[in-house]
Structures are given as structure tokens and as C-alpha cells.
Scaffold this motif. Structure first.
Motif, mmCIF file in Angstrom:
data_model
loop_
_atom_site.group_PDB
_atom_site.id
_atom_site.type_symbol
_atom_site.label_atom_id
_atom_site.label_comp_id
_atom_site.label_asym_id
_atom_site.label_seq_id
_atom_site.Cartn_x
_atom_site.Cartn_y
_atom_site.Cartn_z
ATOM 1 N N ASN A 42 -7.815 64.486 -6.292
ATOM 2 C CA ASN A 42 -6.887 64.676 -7.428
ATOM 3 C C ASN A 42 -5.457 64.415 -7.058
ATOM 4 O OD1 ASN A 42 -9.100 64.730 -9.095
ATOM 5 N ND2 ASN A 42 -9.133 67.107 -8.739
ATOM 6 N N GLY A 43 -5.263 64.309 -5.747
ATOM 7 C CA GLY A 43 -3.787 63.916 -5.226
ATOM 8 C C GLY A 43 -3.004 65.306 -4.897
ATOM 9 N N GLY A 44 -2.050 65.223 -4.319
ATOM 10 C CA GLY A 44 -1.118 66.308 -3.969
ATOM 11 C C GLY A 44 -1.617 66.969 -2.708
ATOM 12 N N ASN A 45 -0.763 68.048 -2.394
ATOM 13 C CA ASN A 45 -1.161 68.808 -1.223
ATOM 14 C C ASN A 45 -2.046 69.636 -1.437
ATOM 15 O OD1 ASN A 45 0.464 67.304 0.432
ATOM 16 N ND2 ASN A 45 2.269 68.708 0.166
ATOM 17 N N VAL A 46 -3.251 69.960 -0.662
ATOM 18 C CA VAL A 46 -4.222 71.166 -0.961
ATOM 19 C C VAL A 46 -3.915 72.175 0.028
ATOM 20 C CG1 VAL A 46 -6.495 71.755 -1.827
ATOM 21 C CG2 VAL A 46 -5.561 69.515 -2.444
ATOM 22 N N ARG A 47 -4.162 73.188 -0.038
ATOM 23 C CA ARG A 47 -3.959 74.240 0.831
ATOM 24 C C ARG A 47 -5.419 74.739 1.282
ATOM 25 N NH1 ARG A 47 -0.032 79.400 -0.146
ATOM 26 N NH2 ARG A 47 -0.764 79.714 2.099
ATOM 27 N N PHE A 48 -5.733 74.981 2.713
ATOM 28 C CA PHE A 48 -6.878 75.196 3.429
ATOM 29 C C PHE A 48 -7.777 76.115 2.634
ATOM 30 C CE2 PHE A 48 -9.728 77.648 6.231
ATOM 31 C CZ PHE A 48 -10.219 76.545 7.128
ATOM 32 N N SER A 49 -7.162 77.316 2.192
ATOM 33 C CA SER A 49 -7.771 78.310 1.350
ATOM 34 C C SER A 49 -8.336 77.730 -0.004
ATOM 35 C CB SER A 49 -7.027 79.513 1.008
ATOM 36 O OG SER A 49 -5.821 78.952 0.356
ATOM 37 N N SER A 50 -7.767 76.987 -0.602
ATOM 38 C CA SER A 50 -8.242 76.175 -1.943
ATOM 39 C C SER A 50 -9.319 75.447 -1.744
ATOM 40 C CB SER A 50 -6.980 75.579 -2.694
ATOM 41 O OG SER A 50 -5.955 76.231 -3.025
ATOM 42 N N ILE A 51 -9.401 74.528 -0.438
ATOM 43 C CA ILE A 51 -10.489 73.763 -0.361
ATOM 44 C C ILE A 51 -11.932 74.735 -0.114
ATOM 45 C CG2 ILE A 51 -11.541 72.325 1.469
ATOM 46 C CD1 ILE A 51 -8.632 71.140 1.971
ATOM 47 N N LEU A 63 -15.266 74.458 8.255
ATOM 48 C CA LEU A 63 -14.306 73.469 7.302
ATOM 49 C C LEU A 63 -13.290 72.882 8.146
ATOM 50 C CD1 LEU A 63 -13.249 72.419 4.645
ATOM 51 C CD2 LEU A 63 -12.338 74.803 4.233
ATOM 52 N N ALA A 64 -12.737 73.791 9.072
ATOM 53 C CA ALA A 64 -11.753 73.298 9.941
ATOM 54 C C ALA A 64 -12.277 72.349 11.062
ATOM 55 C CB ALA A 64 -11.104 74.493 10.832
ATOM 56 N N ALA A 65 -13.286 72.395 11.295
ATOM 57 C CA ALA A 65 -13.950 71.149 12.251
ATOM 58 C C ALA A 65 -13.995 69.704 11.533
ATOM 59 C CB ALA A 65 -15.278 71.611 12.766
#
Length: 127
Positions: A42-51, A63-65
Motif C-alpha cells: 500500500n506504499g509508504g514506510n511500514v515499521r517492522f512491528s506492524s509487519i 520475518l527478519a530473515a
């Protein structure tokens, strides 16, 4: 022979006629990568925690890998901010946004497949 991802992505050392397809599947294949793409599309910056919150049952390590592989493949950009607490955000690169038609095609094909399978299974009950 064991799977060699690096070789799959290098069509010079992999003369297989399906090398480009294998490379594409190597980049987006697996259980999590298209789900991660969906969280970022959906665009924009997404924080790791949100993902992480949007994906059920994925560990932070996995997830990090997966994000690291997508970053190495040029699909996402990782931005780390020197703050406390640390903040890391991901966004799709231009190459990553070019996956949109592929993602939509796979999604549409999957919907059609599921619908057809349901119809076939429903008809099998009448024989």
C-alpha cells in the motif's frame, strides 16, 4: 543436489532454459514473502512491528530473515533510525512495486482455482 539460491539467481552459471522463472520464484517464493509483500504494497514506510503484527504465526527471527532476503534482492529498502527505542521501517523499491501485476495475477488465479475446486468438490458429492 541441495538447493543453491545464489546459483538460481545467476543465469550465467545456470544454463537451464527456465532460469528466469526459477529466479523469480526464488525471490517471491516461500510461505512468507508474498504475505510480506501484501503488508508493504500500500506504499509508504511500514515499521517492522506492524509487519509482524499483520502476519500471524511468524517469528521475529523468520520475518527478519525474509526481509533481509527481500532487501538483498532489491525488493524492499530498510531504513534504521538511531533512536531509543530503535525504529526500523521498510518500503518497496521501484523494482518491488513492479511486482504488483504479478501479485494481482497470482491472487486472481488463486481465487479462480479455489472457486473451481469448490465447484468440483460440490459436484463430486452428487455422483
Amino acid at each position: 543436489m541441495a538447493y543453491n539460491r545464489k546459483m538460481t539467481l545467476d543465469c550465467n552459471s545456470n544454463p537451464n532454459a527456465d532460469c528466469a522463472l526459477e529466479a523469480a520464484l526464488s525471490i517471491i517464493g516461500g510461505k512468507w514473502k508474498l504475505k510480506i509483500y501484501k503488508a508493504l504494497r500500500n506504499g509508504g514506510n511500514v515499521r517492522f512491528s506492524s509487519i509482524h503484527k499483520s502476519l500471524l504465526d511468524i517469528s521475529e527471527k523468520t520475518l527478519a530473515a525474509q526481509l533481509r532476503e527481500l532487501e538483498n534482492d532489491g525488493i524492499v529498502t530498510r531504513t534504521s533510525y538511531p533512536e531509543i527505542p530503535p525504529r526500523v521501517e521498510y518500503t518497496l523499491t521501484e523494482l518491488g512495486t513492479q511486482l504488483e501485476p504479478v501479485f494481482e495475477s497470482l491472487n486472481n488465479w488463486g481465487k479462480a482455482y479455489v472457486g473451481n475446486r469448490s465447484a468440483i468438490e460440490a459436484n463430486e458429492g452428487f455422483e
